[in-house]
Design a protein around this motif. Structure first.
Motif, short mmCIF file in Angstrom:
data_model
loop_
_atom_site.label_atom_id
_atom_site.label_comp_id
_atom_site.label_asym_id
_atom_site.label_seq_id
_atom_site.Cartn_x
_atom_site.Cartn_y
_atom_site.Cartn_z
N GLN A 26 42.43 18.45 25.47
CA GLN A 26 41.39 19.47 25.65
C GLN A 26 42.08 20.75 26.15
N ILE A 27 41.97 21.80 25.36
CA ILE A 27 42.63 23.07 25.68
C ILE A 27 41.57 24.12 26.01
N LEU A 28 41.84 24.91 27.05
CA LEU A 28 40.96 26.01 27.45
C LEU A 28 41.71 27.33 27.25
N ALA A 29 41.14 28.21 26.46
CA ALA A 29 41.74 29.53 26.23
C ALA A 29 40.93 30.59 26.97
N VAL A 30 41.63 31.47 27.71
CA VAL A 30 40.98 32.50 28.52
C VAL A 30 41.56 33.86 28.17
N ASP A 31 40.70 34.75 27.63
CA ASP A 31 41.16 36.09 27.25
C ASP A 31 39.94 36.99 27.10
N ASP A 32 40.04 38.23 27.55
CA ASP A 32 38.90 39.15 27.41
C ASP A 32 38.79 39.72 26.00
N SER A 33 39.76 39.41 25.15
CA SER A 33 39.73 39.85 23.75
C SER A 33 39.11 38.76 22.88
N LEU A 34 37.95 39.07 22.27
CA LEU A 34 37.29 38.09 21.42
C LEU A 34 38.11 37.79 20.16
N GLU A 35 38.83 38.82 19.69
CA GLU A 35 39.67 38.61 18.50
C GLU A 35 40.79 37.62 18.80
N VAL A 71 51.02 31.07 29.30
CA VAL A 71 50.63 32.47 29.49
C VAL A 71 50.86 33.26 28.20
N ILE A 72 49.86 34.10 27.85
CA ILE A 72 50.04 35.05 26.74
C ILE A 72 49.70 36.44 27.28
N THR A 73 50.39 37.45 26.82
CA THR A 73 50.13 38.80 27.30
C THR A 73 50.55 39.84 26.28
N ILE A 77 45.42 28.15 28.31
CA ILE A 77 46.14 29.29 27.74
C ILE A 77 45.45 30.54 28.26
N THR A 78 46.14 31.35 29.03
CA THR A 78 45.49 32.49 29.67
C THR A 78 46.23 33.80 29.47
N ASP A 79 45.43 34.84 29.30
CA ASP A 79 45.96 36.20 29.31
C ASP A 79 46.22 36.58 30.77
N LEU A 80 47.08 37.58 31.00
CA LEU A 80 47.33 38.03 32.37
C LEU A 80 46.42 39.19 32.74
N GLN A 81 46.33 40.22 31.86
CA GLN A 81 45.56 41.42 32.17
C GLN A 81 44.11 41.24 31.73
N MET A 82 43.23 41.01 32.71
CA MET A 82 41.79 40.88 32.44
C MET A 82 41.02 41.59 33.55
N PRO A 83 39.82 42.12 33.22
CA PRO A 83 39.03 42.83 34.23
C PRO A 83 38.53 41.88 35.32
N GLN A 84 38.22 42.45 36.48
CA GLN A 84 37.69 41.73 37.65
C GLN A 84 38.75 40.80 38.27
N ILE A 85 39.02 39.66 37.63
CA ILE A 85 40.01 38.71 38.15
C ILE A 85 41.06 38.49 37.07
N ASN A 86 42.33 38.68 37.42
CA ASN A 86 43.37 38.57 36.39
C ASN A 86 43.92 37.14 36.26
N GLY A 87 44.81 37.00 35.27
CA GLY A 87 45.37 35.68 34.97
C GLY A 87 46.23 35.11 36.07
N ILE A 88 46.88 35.97 36.86
CA ILE A 88 47.72 35.50 37.98
C ILE A 88 46.87 34.71 38.97
N GLU A 89 45.66 35.23 39.27
CA GLU A 89 44.76 34.54 40.20
C GLU A 89 44.29 33.19 39.62
N LEU A 90 44.09 33.16 38.31
CA LEU A 90 43.69 31.90 37.67
C LEU A 90 44.82 30.87 37.77
N ILE A 91 46.06 31.31 37.57
CA ILE A 91 47.21 30.40 37.68
C ILE A 91 47.30 29.83 39.09
#
Length: 452
Positions: free
Chosen positions: A8-17, A83-85, A55-69
């Motif tokens: 089960q993989i979770l992808a996190v990114d503010d870009s829908l594309e 990490v993807i960025t 799988i997480t992006d680093l630069q995201m609004p409000q709370i960034n990927g570093i905090e998620l890690i």
């Protein structure tokens, strides 16, 4: 079945594309993937779903990927991080790896680079889980596993007992591991290189028990065509484990008392006593003192045996040990059968922890063994549990039942489950056929009393 389906993989990114790109590529390879566009949504998914890789992006609004890690490493140590960025920097790469990320991808990656990074990260997750599982079982002594206060107290008692060569009485319900404790006492003693001889007194007919324990001379009785030593001679210098000693007759109890008092035995057909140097470890799954009160067990033998008493707790009193044992048995039988170690869902673990386990550790081991070899290698869920266990859970809410009532219901359900086959029922319950017959007789007598 595609093995990738189990992940089960979770992808996190503010870009829908980007989320759609990840979903399409990973889905086409057979992976299960959930996509979210914020760290807050990711934490909600993590609370309700078991995730193997984030799988997480680093630069995201409000709370960034570093905090998620950081959140993942503090709360989900067995979940992998990739990490993807789109804003690559050596500083970010070093920081994410230090925090626990397995790999780092720049947002111009190809499909092959993504798949390779995911496979590599999941392999690291698997290796980490297996290493942790193996290291986890340092909480044991000679195969006895447990981190509960009750078992830690047993570990201390058996280590103390092993230093003194005197008689020990183990008491505990069927399936609690009395023979394992007896072996641990012997193999942690100075006599560890000498023999350890286990004897199930309840499994040997009374007519044969004396000859099996003490041996016999040639011609001592019909069929004695040669002189043969008994279990006590075989254990000389070491330890003999007399399990189910409560099943011995008064006559045999008198002979055992003499062995303990005089430290000698008489072979059948011999008038000469043989000196022996044997530590006697006895065990019973009933309260011997109550049998003494009822004149069913010799009081003098009881006190001879009870020099160092050790009571082994039932599984229901070993807080926190059930999950440890499930992981241990699951890993053991998966390896033995060349299978992938399946994941037990939270609901199944909850059910197994709430179950009464009248057969104790032996019953738990039998059920985990069956679940592992019969699973498809991915996960164990509620439908995989035995029918009788699911039925037991449905009626578990009645907390007014006595232990005897719960045991009676469980035995009856097991018998119904195996179509009345007492041999199969004994295996599932973790007791021998004789003990099962005794329990059934007690149940039958109770039902007759109710009907009268």
């Amino acid at each position: 079945m595609n093995r990738k389906n189990k992940y089960q993989i979770l992808a996190v990114d503010d870009s829908l594309e980007m989320l759609e790109l990840l979903r399409r590529n990973l889905k086409s390879c057979g992976y299960n993937i959930i996509t979210v566009s914020s760290v807050i949504d990711a934490t909600k998914v993590l609370e309700s779903t078991e995730i193997d890789l984030v799988i997480t992006d680093l630069q995201m609004p409000q709370i960034n990927g570093i905090e998620l890690i950081k959140h993942l490493k503090e709360n989900y140590k067995n979940t992998g991080i990739l990490v993807i960025t789109g804003y690559p920097s050596i500083k970010n790469a070093v920081e994410t790896v230090k925090l626990g990320a397995y790999d780092y991808l720049i947002k111009s990656f190809t499909r092959d680079e993504l798949i390779n990074a995911v496979e590599k990260s999941l392999l690291t997750v698997e290796n980490q889980k297996e290493k942790e599982e193996e290291n986890h079982y340092q909480i044991q002594i000679d195969g006895i596993i447990g981190n509960s206060k009750a078992m830690q107290a047993i570990f201390k008692d058996l280590l103390k007992a092993s230093r003194i060569k005197t008689t020990i009485l183990l008491n505990g319900e069927t399936g609690t591991g009395k023979e394992l404790v007896a072996r641990a006492i012997h193999y942690n003693s100075k006599e560890s290189t000498a023999p350890f001889i286990p004897v199930n007194c309840g499994g040997i007919p009374e007519a044969l028990l004396e000859s099996e324990l003490f041996g016999y001379l040639k011609g001592a009785f019909t069929g004695a065509t040669e002189t043969r030593g008994g279990f006590f001679q075989a254990a000389d210098g070491g330890s003999i484990f007399l399990d189910e000693i409560h099943n011995t007759s008064m006559s045999m109890q008198a002979k055992l008392l003499r062995v303990l008092q005089e430290k000698e035995i008489n072979m059948i057909g011999s008038n000469h006593a043989q000196k022996i140097n044997v530590r006697v470890i006895a065990a019973a799954n009933v309260d011997l003192f109550q049998l003494v009160k009822k004149k069913l067990f010799r009081e003098d033998l009881y006190y001879r045996l009870n020099i160092i008493p050790i009571s082994i707790p039932p599984l229901r009193e070993r807080d926190g040990d059930i999950n440890i044992l499930i992981r241990y048995f699951s890993l053991k039988y998966a390896k033995e059968n060349g299978l992938k170690n399946p994941r037990f869902t939270d609901r199944v673990l909850q059910i197994l922890n709430n179950y009464d386990w009248p057969g104790n550790v032996r019953e738990l081991e039998n059920i985990v063994h069956r679940l592992v070899v019969m699973s498809d290698g991915s996960k164990i869920d509620v439908p995989d549990l035995p029918v009788m266990m699911r039925h037991s859970i449905q009626s578990h809410n009645n907390l007014n039942k006595s232990l005897k009532e719960v045991e009676t219901e469980h035995i009856q359900m097991i018998l119904a489950y195996v179509g009345g086959n007492k041999t199969k029922a004994s295996e599932i319950l973790g007791i021998d056929r004789k003990t099962l017959r005794e329990r059934l007789k007690t149940i039958e007598n109770s039902l007759n009393l109710i009907q009268e």
